[in-house]
Design a protein around this motif. Structure first.
Motif, mmCIF file in Angstrom:
data_model
loop_
_atom_site.group_PDB
_atom_site.id
_atom_site.type_symbol
_atom_site.label_atom_id
_atom_site.label_comp_id
_atom_site.label_asym_id
_atom_site.label_seq_id
_atom_site.Cartn_x
_atom_site.Cartn_y
_atom_site.Cartn_z
ATOM 1 N N ARG A 105 -0.639 7.498 12.987
ATOM 2 C CA ARG A 105 -0.374 6.149 12.488
ATOM 3 C C ARG A 105 0.177 5.294 13.613
ATOM 4 N N GLY A 106 0.147 3.998 13.397
ATOM 5 C CA GLY A 106 0.753 3.076 14.330
ATOM 6 C C GLY A 106 2.077 2.589 13.799
ATOM 7 N N GLU A 107 2.384 1.332 14.037
ATOM 8 C CA GLU A 107 3.649 0.767 13.575
ATOM 9 C C GLU A 107 3.680 0.683 12.061
ATOM 10 N N ARG A 108 4.859 0.955 11.483
ATOM 11 C CA ARG A 108 5.000 0.882 10.032
ATOM 12 C C ARG A 108 6.135 -0.046 9.637
ATOM 13 N N ASP A 109 6.629 -0.854 10.565
ATOM 14 C CA ASP A 109 7.715 -1.783 10.260
ATOM 15 C C ASP A 109 7.170 -2.948 9.444
ATOM 16 N N GLY A 110 7.877 -3.282 8.378
ATOM 17 C CA GLY A 110 7.469 -4.416 7.568
ATOM 18 C C GLY A 110 6.283 -4.100 6.680
ATOM 19 N N PRO A 111 6.023 -4.962 5.692
ATOM 20 C CA PRO A 111 4.900 -4.728 4.773
ATOM 21 C C PRO A 111 3.557 -4.995 5.442
ATOM 22 N N TRP A 112 2.539 -4.293 4.939
ATOM 23 C CA TRP A 112 1.178 -4.552 5.426
ATOM 24 C C TRP A 112 0.721 -5.898 4.889
ATOM 25 N N ASP A 113 0.146 -6.720 5.728
ATOM 26 C CA ASP A 113 -0.231 -8.097 5.375
ATOM 27 C C ASP A 113 -1.554 -8.089 4.603
ATOM 28 N N VAL A 114 -1.456 -7.894 3.288
ATOM 29 C CA VAL A 114 -2.654 -7.825 2.453
ATOM 30 C C VAL A 114 -3.400 -9.154 2.467
ATOM 31 N N ALA A 115 -2.661 -10.248 2.318
ATOM 32 C CA ALA A 115 -3.308 -11.571 2.307
ATOM 33 C C ALA A 115 -4.005 -11.835 3.638
ATOM 34 N N GLY A 116 -3.361 -11.464 4.741
ATOM 35 C CA GLY A 116 -3.989 -11.655 6.044
ATOM 36 C C GLY A 116 -5.236 -10.822 6.210
ATOM 37 N N ALA A 117 -5.204 -9.585 5.701
ATOM 38 C CA ALA A 117 -6.380 -8.716 5.805
ATOM 39 C C ALA A 117 -7.558 -9.297 5.025
ATOM 40 N N GLY A 151 -18.173 1.945 3.890
ATOM 41 C CA GLY A 151 -17.922 3.242 4.500
ATOM 42 C C GLY A 151 -18.001 3.196 6.013
ATOM 43 N N GLY A 152 -18.996 2.472 6.538
ATOM 44 C CA GLY A 152 -19.123 2.338 7.983
ATOM 45 C C GLY A 152 -17.930 1.633 8.601
ATOM 46 N N ALA A 153 -17.391 0.610 7.905
ATOM 47 C CA ALA A 153 -16.220 -0.104 8.413
ATOM 48 C C ALA A 153 -14.989 0.783 8.424
ATOM 49 N N MET A 154 -14.928 1.769 7.521
ATOM 50 C CA MET A 154 -13.811 2.710 7.515
ATOM 51 C C MET A 154 -13.957 3.751 8.627
ATOM 52 N N PHE A 156 -9.964 -2.490 7.734
ATOM 53 C CA PHE A 156 -9.795 -1.042 7.712
ATOM 54 C C PHE A 156 -9.229 -0.508 9.026
ATOM 55 N N GLY A 157 -9.491 -1.190 10.141
ATOM 56 C CA GLY A 157 -8.893 -0.761 11.400
ATOM 57 C C GLY A 157 -7.380 -0.843 11.351
ATOM 58 N N THR A 158 -6.852 -1.959 10.842
ATOM 59 C CA THR A 158 -5.405 -2.112 10.756
ATOM 60 C C THR A 158 -4.822 -1.281 9.613
ATOM 61 N N LEU A 159 -5.590 -1.083 8.541
ATOM 62 C CA LEU A 159 -5.113 -0.228 7.453
ATOM 63 C C LEU A 159 -4.944 1.213 7.940
ATOM 64 N N GLY A 160 -5.849 1.668 8.793
ATOM 65 C CA GLY A 160 -5.716 3.005 9.357
ATOM 66 C C GLY A 160 -4.470 3.136 10.210
ATOM 67 N N ARG A 213 -6.791 9.310 9.992
ATOM 68 C CA ARG A 213 -7.614 10.389 9.439
ATOM 69 C C ARG A 213 -7.898 10.142 7.966
ATOM 70 N N ARG A 214 -6.905 9.671 7.238
ATOM 71 C CA ARG A 214 -7.084 9.420 5.805
ATOM 72 C C ARG A 214 -8.191 8.396 5.570
ATOM 73 N N VAL A 215 -8.161 7.289 6.315
ATOM 74 C CA VAL A 215 -9.187 6.259 6.163
ATOM 75 C C VAL A 215 -10.551 6.800 6.585
ATOM 76 N N LEU A 216 -10.588 7.591 7.655
ATOM 77 C CA LEU A 216 -11.848 8.158 8.132
ATOM 78 C C LEU A 216 -12.468 9.083 7.092
ATOM 79 N N LEU A 217 -11.656 9.962 6.493
ATOM 80 C CA LEU A 217 -12.190 10.903 5.501
ATOM 81 C C LEU A 217 -12.649 10.172 4.237
ATOM 82 N N LEU A 218 -11.923 9.130 3.841
ATOM 83 C CA LEU A 218 -12.376 8.317 2.707
ATOM 84 C C LEU A 218 -13.703 7.635 3.034
ATOM 85 N N GLY A 219 -13.835 7.196 4.283
ATOM 86 C CA GLY A 219 -15.100 6.604 4.706
ATOM 87 C C GLY A 219 -16.236 7.606 4.637
ATOM 88 N N TYR A 220 -15.989 8.847 5.062
ATOM 89 C CA TYR A 220 -16.993 9.902 4.937
ATOM 90 C C TYR A 220 -17.465 10.037 3.493
#
Length: 556
Positions: A203-215, A124-127, A78-82, A88-95
């Protein structure tokens, strides 16, 4: 005005924060308070949950452990997904998830449903947790202001750790055990609209696809490692299949995750951060500090209850000076960091904590209130000074675009250090405690072996034997426990001094230059504030809640 101040002001304008950044800090502190409360408030409710739901031994273990286990394993995900989709989106979903899971937990009618609800709380706590520090990283680009913000934030964490057991005890006196979860819901009802209104998206970097398998690989690997470490901390045999298998599987998956990230053009976590001495050293200091202290705190709680005969409430009050001292260190941390720099501050914190631990070796079978007060105050101030300096250096060294991943790495290190500390110091305690019960006159081998498991169990065996034999076993167990405590304290002091040596690799001075920038855009401003969750704040959030002493093993 200096160029540093001008650059910081320009960065604040670019992120849309301005004068609202201190209001954002209040919102983030409420988030932290929520997670800190939930980490400790359940412990005092365990006897009531046991009486009502009648869980088995394994179910009860999962009720307590599933929240930190799930939370620790999902932090990097969730840290890298944010960083990717918006903090903010991940934080509010966590709430929202935290509030829903709290309602389910409060009205659970069986152990299985409560375990599931606690797992959702962990999600939720991890988000929430990694998001908070990364938001602070963006909202406070001036390192001097950021240090002050982290100090306030860490003081709030210390408050949450101390208030959790007291609040839980108060609620249990007036309501049923589910009320300890319902306290989360009003905070969530307030935090959701306020966070949506005040926290800007980033947001941070958005280049390239998010590594779902790695996550998923990171989550599964951390789950296995944390589960294995928790089983070791619970006194399980190191070579038991249920301990060894998750450790090996977790280690293999984590190694595969690291290899995968090094090969990817756009990795989920930029492992080049570890090549920066300040970042890698800060992570090592966090692990060592928790390794040396969390298991020790649990053993200290047993000492207060089982040796000195204090009640859980009295135990919590005795540990309160530790929390107050940690709050003071958090509030003074920014000034100390500016004056002395990260290297001297963290090294001093380790040495002060080691001195406190050595001082506590004077504890014996009789209550010494003054000694305990002095030792706990030194312990709290030294621990918070260490963690504050390490967390601030780690966060400042990480690129802003990677702040979510960096915060998640810091929090994961905190959790792993705590788990390893319980396992290591619990093993040291057992090795020093058990031999003293092997030759008590009149006590058979089976009873001696049972008494060697924990001091609480030794008291039960002594009560069963009765007479002079039972009295002799009780006294031998108390003496052996105190001896084991002294040995454990000395081992902890050695680990802390090792941390002081490690801290010599940190920068000598606090670099307050212009905030580091990344090749990719660091933020995507939104209305006002900053958004994202954070890690478990520097501070003694691992202070054990007073528990029913009969359920607390020596190795725990």
């Amino acid at each position: 005005m200096s160029g540093t101040t001008t650059a910081a002001a320009r960065c604040r304008r670019e992120t849309g924060v301005g004068a609202n950044r201190w209001v954002v800090l209040v919102v983030l502190c409420v988030s932290l308070l929520l997670v800190a409360l939930d980490a400790t408030v359940l412990h005092v409710a365990v006897p009531a949950v046991t009486e009502d739901l009648k869980p088995g031994a394994i179910e009860l273990l999962w009720i307590v452990d599933v929240y930190p286990l799930v939370c620790a394993s999902l932090l990097i995900l969730f840290g890298t997904l944010g960083d990717r989709v918006g903090r903010r989106r991940v934080l509010l979903l966590g709430y929202a998830l935290f509030g829903v899971a709290s309602g389910i937990a409060a009205f659970s009618g069986n152990a299985q449903l409560l375990i599931g609800a606690r797992a959702l709380l962990g999600v939720g706590g991890a988000m929430i947790m990694p998001a908070t520090l990364s938001i602070l990283r963006q909202v406070f680009p001036d390192r001097r202001e950021r240090a002050l913000a982290i100090g306030i934030w860490s003081a709030v964490a210390a408050v949450g750790a101390a208030v959790g057991p007291l609040l839980g005890g108060f609620l249990l006196e007036h309501f049923w055990w589910g009320s300890v979860f319902l306290v989360n819901i009003p905070l969530m009802i307030i935090s959701l609209p306020v966070g949506r209104l005040l926290l800007p998206e980033s947001r941070g970097e958005r280049d390239g696809p998010w590594d779902v398998a790695g996550a998923l690989m990171a989550a599964a690997g951390l789950f296995g490692i944390v589960l294995g470490v928790k089983r070791l901390g619970g006194g399980e045999a190191p070579f038991s299949p249920f301990t060894l298998a998750p450790l090996l599987l977790g280690g293999v998956l984590t190694a595969a995750f690291v290899r995968r990230q090094r090969r990817r053009a756009h990795p989920l976590v930029d492992l080049r951060m570890f090549a920066r001495p300040a970042f890698s050293t800060s992570i090592g200091c966090i692990v060592l500090a928790m390794l040396a202290l969390v298991g020790l705190e649990l053993i200290a709680a047993q000492y207060l209850q089982l040796v000195l005969g204090l009640s859980p409430l009295q135990t919590g009050l005795r540990l309160l000076p530790l929390t107050v001292a940690a709050m003071a260190a958090g509030l003074a941390g920014a000034k100390l960091l500016r004056r002395f720099g990260p290297r001297a501050m963290v090294c001093f914190g380790f040495c002060l904590t080691a001195a406190a631990v050595v001082t506590l070796t004077a504890m014996g079978g009789n209550d010494n209130t003054g000694l305990l007060l002095f030792g706990f105050v030194l312990l709290g101030f030294g621990l918070e000074t260490t963690l504050f300096g390490a967390y601030e250096s780690m966060l400042s060294e990480a690129p802003q675009a990677q702040s979510g991943g960096a915060a998640a790495i810091g929090e994961t290190s905190y959790q792993l250090g705590a788990g390893l500390g319980i396992a290591l110091l619990g093993s040291v305690m057992n090795a020093a405690y058990a031999p003293g019960l092997s030759s008590v006159p009149g006590v058979g081998a089976a009873d001696s072996a049972a008494a060697g498991h924990s001091l609480g169990e030794a008291y039960q065996v002594a009560d069963k034997l009765g007479g002079t034999t039972g009295g002799a076993l009780r006294q031998a167990a108390r003496d052996s426990f105190v001896h084991g405590l002294h040995v454990t304290l000395l081992v902890s002091a050695g680990l802390l001094l090792l941390g002081a040596v490690m801290a010599l690799r940190l920068p000598r001075v606090m670099d307050c230059g212009a905030p580091a920038t990344d090749s990719a855009p660091a933020a995507n401003p939104a209305p006002a504030g900053t958004g994202r969750g954070t890690d478990p704040v520097p501070g003694p959030t691992g202070i054990p809640a007073p528990r029913d002493v009969a359920e607390t093993p020596v190795s725990a």
